[in-house]
Design an enzyme around this catalytic site. Structure first.
Site, PDB file in Angstrom:
ATOM      1  N   ARG A 190      -5.429   4.204  -7.745  1.00 26.18           N
ATOM      2  CA  ARG A 190      -6.881   4.303  -7.703  1.00 26.18           C
ATOM      3  C   ARG A 190      -7.528   2.936  -7.804  1.00 26.18           C
ATOM      4  NH1 ARG A 190      -7.968   8.913  -6.810  1.00 26.18           N
ATOM      5  NH2 ARG A 190     -10.196   8.757  -6.932  1.00 26.18           N
ATOM      6  N   ASP A 227       0.863  -1.161   0.000  1.00 26.15           N
ATOM      7  CA  ASP A 227       0.000   0.000   0.000  1.00 26.15           C
ATOM      8  C   ASP A 227       0.910   1.224   0.000  1.00 26.15           C
ATOM      9  OD1 ASP A 227      -2.280   1.546   0.317  1.00 26.15           O
ATOM     10  OD2 ASP A 227      -1.985   1.626   2.475  1.00 26.15           O
ATOM     11  N   LYS A 228       0.371   2.387  -0.303  1.00 20.03           N
ATOM     12  CA  LYS A 228       1.225   3.572  -0.266  1.00 20.03           C
ATOM     13  C   LYS A 228       1.008   4.386   1.010  1.00 20.03           C
ATOM     14  CE  LYS A 228       0.144   7.368  -2.257  1.00 20.03           C
ATOM     15  NZ  LYS A 228       0.291   8.345  -1.177  1.00 20.03           N
ATOM     16  N   ARG A 256       7.692  17.514  -4.039  1.00 22.01           N
ATOM     17  CA  ARG A 256       6.603  17.993  -4.892  1.00 22.01           C
ATOM     18  C   ARG A 256       6.677  19.515  -4.964  1.00 22.01           C
ATOM     19  NH1 ARG A 256       2.378  13.636  -3.169  1.00 22.01           N
ATOM     20  NH2 ARG A 256       1.333  15.197  -1.931  1.00 22.01           N
ATOM     21  N   GLY A 286      -4.925   3.318  -3.418  1.00 21.66           N
ATOM     22  CA  GLY A 286      -6.193   3.916  -3.804  1.00 21.66           C
ATOM     23  C   GLY A 286      -6.009   5.371  -4.178  1.00 21.66           C
TER      24      GLY A 286
END
Lengths: 340, 1188
Positions: free
Chosen positions: B767, B369-370, B564, B645
């Site tokens: 996603r 998972d992230k 970012r 997600g």
């Protein structure tokens, strides 16, 4: 919680920092390096060699004489073998064995067919042997057999007399054989005991039991000369009851009694004869019978296998060591294989 | 609308499912029968029951009953105890998480009304009734559910919202909800509420799903719609399957093979018995009459069963129990590992299942998972470039010590950390550009501020990135303090100033920028804009070109560090022009058709000729050591796929910053097709460049296409073949979004997808829904037949955690869902390397060594009987004493073996990290396979030959040194037993031994202890006292004393040991010299040198293309809410004021995250975005109107 409840504070659940829990126990990590393995191989080869030679010399100092007398049963009275090979002195204690071949004392049902409870002198078992003794529990009349079972029933019953005919033509001298003290101490004194019932004699205690089917005498009359050697503690019976592991075996019959001349130093060279009272039938199962005379050392009887095995092992080890040395010099020494 | 669910009226006495989820198996009464029943389902246990029955038959019984009963009872007891503790543990864990104040969550039933308070975890699917916030809004965080980190809004129906917190009214609330049956779609809900004769539609925005957390909302009331397993979250969790390791499966196969082998041996011996009985036994009947005239064939039949009993030791009863013990031990090591303990939240690692350890050493695929797993879900303002000067450069040496002191600013956030003093100096020196920079950050955002006490500010940001920027401005002296719909109050270097907020030109993912137009207290009109650098650069004034070049350099630098970036620009506006613009804006926003486009044009018009201020760089903070861990794991040939997600850009960004995607990669494919055909096409076209890497196979590509869509028949009938790994030239990455993934996972294209994915070095799926995560895992499991591990922290990871061979949960955070369904849990992603490369590898190694050794030992033990059969007329006579057979596995050899399998380490942990390649043999199943088993059987065959024939030859014709018997059965039995003990119990050291490379004091103690135990037990069993108590049970009296004092016995033992050990040493030594394995190499190095220090945590620098930072706000901004005033907690100001002139109050607005939807990369499908969920807006309008 799996963790100790006693601790509290911000790091209550921190695992113990012990060498065991953190898998950091001090340890020895053996490595198979050339520095350890090659010397080890050479050392093994050398020590096996020395051990082999030493054992071989030891074994060479023993003497053994084997005499197959199976065929003696077919001739009427006597059977002669001249063994010229053995004309040396049998020095030291000389042991007289009878040997049987192809007799399976190690069959499961045969081995089980005995009652140690009876043989250790339990009176209940005397009259009421264990069912393991099947089919030698009771005779035709329904009397319990003592000692019961197939092992006791098939006891070896040839008897031998060894005579020495002297260096010259003198009269034959019977070689005195000790027929007692041929069992393990534990067997004679603990494992086998006669049943006791007050002051009754052995015969009275055995009253109400039958002798094994193949026996000519009841158990309490096995040794007419020595009343203490009767019943379950008869030496020959005990020796027989210690079943052999393999179908070919020899069992101790007697030990040379060295109190009198000319047997003080052992059996002198000369002619000997053995008188056999031939009772034990072996032909029907293609068995063979032997008498064996042997001397022993600290290493036991004459057993060439171990010395030779050690010598062969030594040679093999040496060969392997050389091969490994070559392999190491050629491939491993420069360490190129160890690089990634 | 599907209405299969029966109407659920709101009454509390309904008989429906409770919220409890049952996880325990037994209760005290059912434990014994159930557990015994379960245990006897195991082949080995059932087999031993069968043996026991055989042993009762006297004709067959070759061994006494106790030889079987003692081990069987012991095994059953140990297993039962372990099962019981496992069961109790699993119960307890459940209750821990279930407890909550008031009512326990598990007691909640459908139809109940529940009050939730701020920061509480929603643990049932609720229909929102009312909330403390204006307009019945509720803010929730759904990171647990879908991994998205921004706050979302839910709103109750007005009719229920009016109930407020009046408990009486709520209790009287009598309505009926009709809704769709329980399903797993997180983004969709349909139903109707019938209340007071009126019907109201219910959709996703009225519903709080289990797994959300309530944020910034004092309280809310909800009606339970689904509880327990019916909740959408649990529906997404997938099936709980009993996990078994591949070793387990192999073991079962081997046990079956062993059964076959046993039958074979027994048949051979039975035939031997038949012949022997015919040729010899028939002549021997005088001494041993046959029972009841049994024929040879019948005797052979009996012998067969007798040998089944005798040779039962080849089927190792204690195998399973020993395996369990070893696994348990190795699990405890994981629990105890101090290096997997995270002090920050006091969380140690935990092995929640104790049956999967060795599989940790065989992992080939890691699915991660992230959010919360790779990242900390914390954004930090790390660097910036102001007017061509870069700030925030950190020298590694003083990283910890040299924090900037913000004490000059009483409103500073104490948690904010910055290391570059020059920026603070610049602020203090009143550098105008720096001031403008921070003023922009303080003004241009949609953050809400909450000041509970004077000077204690809390920011409520839609996305953590914005929060980070505003916090940075705050610390540098530009404190955003409060806002009203038409003003923003900030404290500029200690001076309170209020800016009039004239317009918010909100973010959306086409514009990729947001601007505000403000009037300063001095009356100056300014437009402040922040956005993706490329977008801003297009709109800059020509005069900035020089600054642009410098800033571009900085941006590249920032991006290279995985930060970012956002570019900031401003422009002063002309009052007249603005008034004109504002008028037109008002016209457009009230016009009916084409509003969107016209507004965009209008924004476009005013956002031009901007002046560049600088750029910011925000770090989506990775958890500690994530890039290093990923690098190490990929060196260990473990492939890592990220399934998240979250949005594509965020995911990609993280992919770069954690070193998964690299700039050096030949290509990173992005699959985002919106129809099955598109996806197939993309998959095909993207395999092709890789296909072209094989110039020698020009038709490769076509072959590939052919094989990508195999005929249905080969796929359908379950004949799944493992897809082989292909060699790839170069490195590739793959990014696929959830929409395309849905198509890629369809039958026709799944293999193409898998193939492409496996050709790539890194795979990122973004996603994706929880169920898709599981599907991806299943796909790899099925077609690659590889061992998979899934790691995640949230409820959305539960399905993949359950689907993978091994599930790992990140613990120590709020949600427990992932941890509860995981097999292992720890607090930080970086512990994964220790779990796999150290614990996993050791467990696998130990288990394999154990199995090899165990089979070796039992085979050796048993084969001796086989050889002896040829000497005892195949009569099923045992070689050993019965007591020895009984105790052999349990007492004499158990401890050395366990010692080896609990303490062995081929290479210590530091070196394991140094050489991740050590992990590869596990993936290839090298240490224990059928081949290894066969080798081990051959080895034991040799050993048993030595063990039997050497003593036989040495002893059969010899006598003791006093001429008495030593070739008798009992002495021989003792001799072989002693051999066995020496060769086998000493041989963890001597024999397999040279693999036993870690010899601790405990091992020595175990080995010597076992030998001592052997002698102690032997002499006890053979003692006078034992014999006299039970003559028939202990017939071996005196054998020990009479045999073991013989030199030739000991010389035989020595010879046997030499002959057993030397070949092994020779083989191993030659092997090491000629073709050493990686283990050998590392061992040699380990012996020579101290382990190198762990590599310093250095930031991995890359040259990198820029990645814009506005990825985070995937959904549209909060501008509308801000300007409308709805967002404000305290509706202090009159609502009539203000918002009519601002923003696009009537454009479509949806603060809700859409799950599997579209990517913000500017691909064509994004055009569809604008008309999503217009309904929600209309809802707002209708609600707002009466208030006006």
């Amino acid at each position: 919680e799996r963790f100790k409840a006693g601790k509290s504070g911000p790091s209550a659940r921190r695992p113990d920092n012990s060498a065991f829990k953190q898998q950091r126990l001090p340890a020895w990590s053996p490595m198979l390096t050339a520095n350890t393995v090659l010397p080890f191989f050479y050392f093994m080869a050398l020590s096996c060699m020395l051990l082999g030679v030493w054992l071989l010399l030891t074994v060479q100092s023993t003497q053994e004489l084997k005499l197959d007398y199976t065929k003696a049963g077919s001739c009427d009275e006597c059977f002669e073998i001249h063994n010229s090979a053995s004309c040396r002195l049998f020095q030291g204690d000389v042991f007289f064995y009878y040997g049987l071949q192809n007799f399976h004392q190690n069959l499961r049902r045969y081995m089980d067919s005995r009652d140690d409870g009876q043989m250790v002198g339990r009176t209940t078992n005397l009259k009421n042997p264990s069912t393991y003794c099947e089919p030698f529990i009771k005779d035709q009349k329904g009397l319990p057999i003592a000692p019961c079972g197939a092992v006791a029933n098939s006891v070896f019953n040839d008897s031998f007399t060894l005579s020495y005919h002297g260096g010259s033509s003198g009269p034959a001298v019977p070689v005195p054989l000790l027929r007692q003290g041929i069992t393990w101490y534990t067997d004679k004194n603990i494992k086998y005991r006669n049943p006791k019932d007050g002051n009754m004699t052995l015969a009275q205690v055995f009253q109400g039991t039958a002798q094994p089917r193949y026996w000519q005498k009841p158990a309490y009359e096995l040794d007419p000369r020595d009343p203490a050697n009767n019943g379950f503690i008869n030496d020959d019976l005990i020796v027989w009851m210690r079943e052999a592991a393999f179908p070919n075996f020899k069992k101790l019959y007697g030990v040379l009694y060295r109190a009198k001349k000319p047997f003080i130093k052992g059996l002198p060279a000369g002619n000997y004869s053995v008188d056999v009272s031939y009772n034990f039938p072996v032909q029907h199962f293609r068995g063979r019978k032997q008498v064996v005379l042997t001397t022993v050392t600290w290493f036991g009887g004459q057993n060439h296998f171990l010395p030779i095995a050690y010598l062969i092992t030594s040679c093999l080890t040496l060969l392997v060591a050389v091969v490994l040395t070559v392999a190491w010099c050629k491939f491993g020494k420069n360490g190129r294989n160890m690089e990634e | 609308m599907t209405c299969t669910r029966c109407p659920s009226t709101i009454q509390k006495d309904r008989k429906t499912k409770t919220n409890a989820i049952k996880t325990s198996k037994y209760n005290p009464f059912t434990f014994l029968p159930l557990n015994l029943f379960e245990q006897f389902q195991r082949i080995a246990n059932a087999y031993f029951l069968f043996l026991l029955v055989l042993q009762v038959i006297p004709q067959i019984s070759s061994l006494s009953w106790f030889t079987t009963v003692v081990p069987l009872v012991l095994v059953l007891t140990v297993t039962a105890a372990k099962d019981a503790t496992d069961d109790i543990v699993s119960k307890r864990v459940f209750f821990l998480c279930g407890a909550l104040r008031g009512e326990k969550w598990m007691n909640v039933q459908v139809g109940d009304i529940i009050k939730l308070e701020n920061n509480q975890f929603v643990t049932a699917d609720l229909m929102l009734l009312s909330s403390s916030e204006p307009l019945n809004l509720v803010y929730i965080e759904t990171a647990e559910l879908d991994g998205e980190t921004n706050l979302k809004v839910r709103q109750a129906l007005t009719v229920t919202g009016d109930l407020g917190e009046d408990v009486e009214k709520l209790a009287d609330f009598n309505g009926e909800v009709r809704c769709e049956p329980p399903n797993n779609r997180l983004d969709r809900f349909m139903g109707t509420l019938t209340y007071a004769g009126q019907k109201y539609p219910l959709d996703n925005e009225k519903v709080l799903l289990r797994g959300c957390t309530l944020r910034n909302t004092q309280w809310c009331f909800g009606l339970v719609l689904f509880g327990g397993p019916e909740t959408k979250l649990m529906q997404n969790c997938g099936k709980t399957t009993f996990k078994r390791t591949s070793i387990d499966r192999l073991m079962n196969v081997l046990v079956l093979c062993i059964f076959g082998f046993l039958a074979f041996m027994c048949t051979v011996l039975a035939i031997g018995n038949c012949f022997w009985e015919l040729n010899e036994g028939s002549n021997f009947t005088a001494f041993l009459p046959r029972q009841d005239g049994n024929e040879a064939t019948f005797s052979a039949f009996l012998a067969f069963w007798s040998y089944v009993i005798i040779l039962n030791t080849v089927v190792p009863i204690s195998l399973y129990v020993s395996v369990e013990i070893i696994r348990l031990g190795n699990s405890f090591y994981i629990d105890w590992d101090g290096k997997m303990y995270h002090a920050a939240n006091d969380t140690p690692a935990e092995a929640r299942t104790t049956t999967l350890n060795e599989e940790l050493g065989q992992i080939q695929y890691v699915f991660s998972d992230k959010t919360g797993t790779l990242t900390q879900n914390i954004m930090t303002f790390n660097k910036c470039s102001v007017n061509g000067k870069s700030y925030g450069e950190v020298t590694d040496s003083c990283e910890a010590s040299n924090k900037v002191d913000f004490s000059f600013n009483s409103l500073a956030d104490p948690r904010f950390v910055f290391h570059d003093h020059s920026l603070v100096e610049a602020v203090k020196l009143e550098n105008p550009e720096v001031h403008a920079f921070f003023r922009l950050l303080a003004l241009c955002h949609t953050v809400m501020a909450e000041e509970k006490r004077e000077g204690e500010l809390f920011y409520l940001a839609q996305s953590p990135d914005e929060g980070a920027l505003v916090t940075a401005a705050r610390n540098f002296g530009f404190v955003f303090r409060s806002r009203t719909p038409d003003s923003v109050s900030i404290v500029e270097m200690g001076r309170q100033r209020s800016y009039e907020l004239l317009a918010i030109l909100d973010f959306n993912n086409v514009r990729k920028r947001m601007s505000v137009i403000v009037r300063s207290p001095e009356g100056k009109l300014s437009l402040y804009c922040k956005g993706a650098d490329t977008i801003i650069y297009e709109r800059l004034h020509r005069s900035c070109s020089k600054l642009m070049d410098v800033t571009t350099e900085h941006l590249n630098e920032f991006a290279g560090e995985g930060l970012r970036t956002l570019a900031l620009a401003y422009k002063d506006l002309d009052e007249e022009y603005f008034n004109g613009w504002k008028r037109r804006h008002h016209e457009v926003s009230t016009s009916l058709d084409g509003r969107e486009g016209k507004l965009d044009e209008l924004y476009e018009e005013i956002e031009k000729d901007l002046l560049l201020l600088g750029a910011t760089a925000v770090e989506d903070k990775l958890q500690d050591g994530v890039p290093q861990t990923i690098e190490l794991l990929s060196k260990a040939h473990i492939k890592i796929w990220v399934l998240t997600g979250d949005k594509q850009e965020t995911a990609e960004n993280i992919g770069y910053s954690c070193n998964l995607l690299r700039e050096e990669m030949n290509e990173v494919f992005v699959v985002s097709g919106n129809s099955p055909e598109d996806v197939r096409q993309e998959l095909r076209s993207e395999v092709s460049p890789i296909g072209k890497c094989f110039p020698s196979h020009p038709i490769h590509f076509f072959v590939l296409i052919g094989s990508v869509f195999p005929p249905e028949s080969t796929l359908g009938n379950g004949g799944v073949k493992a897809m082989a790994d292909e060699a790839v030239n170069g490195e590739y990455g793959l990014v696929i979004n959830g929409h395309s993934l849905a198509y890629a996972l369809e039958r026709g294209s799944e293999l193409a997808f898998l193939r492409l994915a496996c050709l790539c070095k890194a795979v990122i799926c973004c996603r994706v829904t929880p169920l898709q995560k599981a599907q991806v895992v299943e796909l790899v499991k099925k077609h690659k037949q590889a061992v998979t591990l899934a790691i995640g922290d949230g409820a959305n990871d539960v399905s993949m955690i359950k689907a993978a061979h091994i599930g790992v949960g990140i613990s120590g955070q709020e949600g427990m869902q992932a941890v509860l369904s995981s097999d292992y849990s720890f607090a930080q992603f970086r512990f994964l390397q220790r779990l796999l490369l150290v614990h996993g590898r050791w467990s696998y190694l130990r288990m394999c060594k154990f199995l090899r050794y165990f089979f070796y030992k039992n085979f050796t033990f048993t084969f001796v009987h086989f050889w002896y059969a040829f000497f005892c007329g195949f009569s099923a006579q045992t070689v050993y004493d019965e007591w020895f057979i009984t105790l052999y596995n349990l007492v004499y050899t158990a401890l050395p073996v366990l010692g080896m399998s609990l303490f062995d380490q081929d290479v210590n942990d530091a070196w394991s990290f140094q050489h991740p390649q050590l992990y590869v043999p596990g993936q290839l199943n090298l240490y224990f396979s059928k081949k290894a088993f066969f080798k081990c059987a051959l080895h034991s065959c040799y050993s048993s030959l030595v063990l039997f024939f050497i003593p036989y030859a040495a002893v059969h014709d010899t006598v003791r040194d006093d001429g008495k018997d030593v070739a008798d059965y009992q002495s021989f039995a003792l001799l072989t037993i002693a051999h066995n003990c020496f060769v086998i119990s000493l041989s963890p050291r001597l024999q397999l031994g040279f693999e036993m490379s870690y010899w601790t004091a405990v091992n020595t103690f175990f080995v010597l202890g076992s030998l001592a135990m052997y002698f102690a037990v032997t002499f006890t069993m053979y003692s006078d006292g034992m014999f006299l108590t039970l003559p028939s049970a202990f017939p071996f009296i005196g054998t020990g004393r009479n045999s073991l004092n013989q030199p030739n016995i000991w010389l035989t033992i020595l010879l046997t040991s030499i002959l057993c050990v030397l070949p092994v040493v020779t083989y191993r030594f030659l092997f090491i010299q000629l073709c050493p394995t990686i283990n050998d190499k590392v061992q040699v190095r380990q012996a020579k040198a101290t382990p190198p220090p762990p590599p310093r945590r250095t930031r991995i620098r890359r040259t990198s293309s820029r990645r814009s930072g506005y990825a985070f706000s995937h959904a549209q901004g909060y501008g509308d809410l801000v300007t409308s005033g709805r967002f404000l907690r305290r509706p202090a100001l009159p609502r009539s004021s203000g918002f009519s002139h601002a923003g696009r109050t009537t454009t479509s607005f949806s603060p809700m995250g859409r799950s599997a939807g579209y990517s913000p990369t500017g691909r064509p499908q994004n055009a569809k975005v604008s008309d999503v969920e217009v309904t929600s807006l209309q809802m707002y309008k209708t609600i707002r109107d009466p208030a006006l």
